[in-house]
Each structure stands twice: as structure tokens, then as C-alpha cells.
Design a protein around this motif. Sequence first.
Motif, mmCIF file in Angstrom:
data_model
loop_
_atom_site.group_PDB
_atom_site.id
_atom_site.type_symbol
_atom_site.label_atom_id
_atom_site.label_comp_id
_atom_site.label_asym_id
_atom_site.label_seq_id
_atom_site.Cartn_x
_atom_site.Cartn_y
_atom_site.Cartn_z
ATOM 1 N N GLY A 199 39.849 58.633 28.662
ATOM 2 C CA GLY A 199 38.525 58.349 29.203
ATOM 3 C C GLY A 199 37.886 59.518 29.916
ATOM 4 N N ASP A 200 38.683 60.415 30.452
ATOM 5 C CA ASP A 200 38.163 61.638 31.049
ATOM 6 C C ASP A 200 39.280 62.665 31.044
ATOM 7 O OD1 ASP A 200 35.622 62.601 32.588
ATOM 8 O OD2 ASP A 200 37.323 63.430 33.690
ATOM 9 N N HIS A 201 38.905 63.940 30.969
ATOM 10 C CA HIS A 201 39.908 65.017 30.944
ATOM 11 C C HIS A 201 39.192 66.347 30.996
ATOM 12 C CE1 HIS A 201 38.788 65.613 26.729
ATOM 13 N NE2 HIS A 201 38.886 64.299 26.591
ATOM 14 N N ASP A 202 39.961 67.420 31.012
ATOM 15 C CA ASP A 202 39.399 68.771 31.078
ATOM 16 C C ASP A 202 39.649 69.556 29.796
ATOM 17 O OD1 ASP A 202 42.135 69.050 31.304
ATOM 18 O OD2 ASP A 202 42.083 70.116 33.225
ATOM 19 N N VAL A 230 27.627 56.455 24.423
ATOM 20 C CA VAL A 230 27.338 56.770 25.822
ATOM 21 C C VAL A 230 28.106 58.050 26.187
ATOM 22 C CG1 VAL A 230 27.232 55.866 28.176
ATOM 23 C CG2 VAL A 230 27.236 54.271 26.242
ATOM 24 N N PRO A 231 27.476 59.213 26.076
ATOM 25 C CA PRO A 231 28.178 60.469 26.362
ATOM 26 C C PRO A 231 28.312 60.736 27.866
ATOM 27 C CG PRO A 231 25.920 60.922 25.747
ATOM 28 C CD PRO A 231 26.104 59.430 25.616
ATOM 29 N N LYS A 232 29.344 61.472 28.224
ATOM 30 C CA LYS A 232 29.538 61.870 29.626
ATOM 31 C C LYS A 232 28.384 62.752 30.083
ATOM 32 C CE LYS A 232 32.821 64.355 32.621
ATOM 33 N NZ LYS A 232 34.158 65.006 32.666
ATOM 34 N N TYR A 233 28.005 63.714 29.243
ATOM 35 C CA TYR A 233 26.836 64.555 29.507
ATOM 36 C C TYR A 233 25.802 64.292 28.419
ATOM 37 C CZ TYR A 233 29.655 67.129 32.887
ATOM 38 O OH TYR A 233 30.435 67.464 33.964
ATOM 39 N N ASN A 245 25.698 61.957 32.856
ATOM 40 C CA ASN A 245 25.310 60.565 32.694
ATOM 41 C C ASN A 245 25.832 59.745 33.875
ATOM 42 O OD1 ASN A 245 24.104 58.393 31.412
ATOM 43 N ND2 ASN A 245 25.275 58.599 29.527
ATOM 44 N N ALA A 246 25.279 58.544 34.034
ATOM 45 C CA ALA A 246 25.650 57.693 35.169
ATOM 46 C C ALA A 246 26.901 56.885 34.842
ATOM 47 C CB ALA A 246 24.488 56.767 35.528
ATOM 48 N N LEU A 247 27.999 57.597 34.687
ATOM 49 C CA LEU A 247 29.295 56.968 34.437
ATOM 50 C C LEU A 247 30.360 57.744 35.197
ATOM 51 C CD1 LEU A 247 31.002 58.889 32.174
ATOM 52 C CD2 LEU A 247 29.187 57.988 30.719
ATOM 53 N N SER A 248 31.449 57.070 35.519
ATOM 54 C CA SER A 248 32.480 57.723 36.329
ATOM 55 C C SER A 248 33.819 57.051 36.080
ATOM 56 C CB SER A 248 32.131 57.639 37.821
ATOM 57 O OG SER A 248 32.043 56.273 38.233
ATOM 58 N N ALA A 271 24.124 53.825 32.889
ATOM 59 C CA ALA A 271 24.264 55.018 32.051
ATOM 60 C C ALA A 271 23.372 54.912 30.814
ATOM 61 C CB ALA A 271 25.721 55.192 31.621
ATOM 62 N N THR A 272 22.901 56.048 30.355
ATOM 63 C CA THR A 272 22.063 56.091 29.156
ATOM 64 C C THR A 272 22.931 55.968 27.915
ATOM 65 O OG1 THR A 272 20.431 57.480 30.259
ATOM 66 C CG2 THR A 272 20.413 57.474 27.845
#
Length: 320
Positions: A199-202, A230-233, A245-248, A271-272
Motif C-alpha cells: 500500500g505504500d513504500h519507497d 486513485v494515485p498517491k500523487y 492525493n488525499a490518502l494516507s 481523495a481524487t
Amino acid sequence: MAAYTPPLDDMAFVLHDVLAVHDSPLPGYADLDRAFTAAILDEAGRIARDVLAPLNATGDRQGCRLENGTVRTPEGFRRAFELLRAGGWTSIDCDPAYGGQGLPYVLHAAVGEMHSAANMAFAMYSGLTHGAYTAIHAHGSDAQKAAYLPKLVTCEWTGTMNLTEPHAGTDLGLLRTRAEPQSDGTHRITGQKIFISAGDHDLAENIVHLVLARTPQAPAGVKGISLFIVPKYLPNPDGTLGERNALSVGKLEEKMGIHGNATCVMNYDGATGWLLGPENAGLKAMFTMMNEARAQVGMQGLAQAAGAYQLAAAYARERL
């Protein structure tokens, strides 16, 4: 601990003596002679043995960590992911129109087996991306394909699937995530998803979430589910990255054996998102990704069994 040994002879036997891929009438199979497949699988096996397998224990010990809203992967994962991308290993069977190599899926599966056996937590990052690529390729508009597929093919951007919610488990008919239509054709996505692998990473500059949600007048149950990108950016028209984007990530969850893969609680706060496929047909679109995931899970089971057998056999030979 014994090192991972790629089962290259077994794979060659299955491909050429059992499946006779070179004689198949399927598109692209005529190119799969023994020398061609050996060149690909030998190198994929070397990466599995020399790069991914040594990171498996590291990933399990260190796990992922959430720092200031961003997930950090274990030491060595980012360098290995860049190696995978640079070698084209994420694009083996993808559409050449979007930068893929267009080779048969069977080669993608064989490479995936070795990489999953060596380090499944690591392999899941690109594996989930391939599923998101497949769903957008099958159901996306021409504009969506042009915007997302080239980046997913190379894993410059990675992908996820967002189904499960805290109150519903696997009963998707009960999902509550909302999608409010906007005047510009987008939707505002609000809700929470759990157990989101990668879901998230670097490892990549952007993460493309495929999110199941309901529009305001949607029918009850699974017939009222839509699917959204729904992209992170948010991507700019020229393909560069725009604002966050409005997600976390709410928190990281723990799954035994894959601590090196970030299992996230994802929060969507208006989020968009962009509708993928027709409204209220989201479950059908998501099952394009789900059905691929089912085949991948079968492959992962085989891969883990093969890796476990190698370790058990080595232990039996070497123990006092």
C-alpha cells in the motif's frame, strides 16, 4: 542456511518436454526454443539466487516501518527493485504498445516462481503492479491507458488492489467507501481499506491504487460497486507528478513471513479518483485483477513449497 538454487532443469523439462511450448500454435510460442528460454531463465535464476534470496531473511527481520507518513522498505530492497526494473523483468509479457516485451505469460510465470521462492515479500511489489496493469489494460479508457500503463509496465509506478474494509472482511457487498462525483468528471473517494499489500513504500515514485467504492445512487450489495483509479500523487497532463492525493497510511499490519512487504491500512479522505470501467461494474473489473491474483497465489504456493523443500533437503543432508 542453504542458498536458493533455481530449478532450471525442471523448468526446461516442463516447458519443452511436457508443454512443448515451441510447437504450440499460441501467439509468440514459436520463439520459445530451448536456447531462448534458457537465456531468460538462467539470468532470472541468478537474480533470484544472488540478489533476492539473501534479502529474504533481512526483510523478515527488519520488516517495513512507517516514518512521517511514508513506508520504508528493508535494507537492500530498493537497490534490488531498481535492478529488476533496469533489466526489464517487470515487463516480460506486457503489451509492446506500452513498453512491454510482448512475450508469452508462461515466461512471466516461470520468472515469478523463482523470484517468489527466493523472496516472496519482495516479489509481491511487482506482482501486484502487474495485476493493476492488467485491470487498466482491460477496462481503462485510451487516456487512462496512456497515462498509467507505461509507468506500471516499468514499475516506475506500482499498483495495489483495495477491497477489504474493517467491518466487512471479505463480504464486499457491505463495503462503505464512498465515491462522490465532481463537476470535472472525477470522484472524491472517502473510506478506509485494510490489508492492502504494498500500500505504500519507497521503491517507486508513485503508487496507483485500484479502489472499490459506491457512488451516491448505487444499488445495494455487490451490484452497486464501482472501481476507481486513485494515485498517491496526481499525474499532470504531461505525465509528471503533481500534488499529493488525499490518502494516507493509517498503520502497518503484520503478516507472518512477508514482513518485507508493507501491509497497510489505507485512509481515503476525499481523495481524487477516476472511474475505471462503467459505474456499478467495478466488481467485474476488479475480478480481472483478482483472477490473475488467484493464478499468482497458486504459483506462490508452488514457489514456497519448492523453496521449503530445498531447505529441508539441505538440512537433512547436513545435520549431525
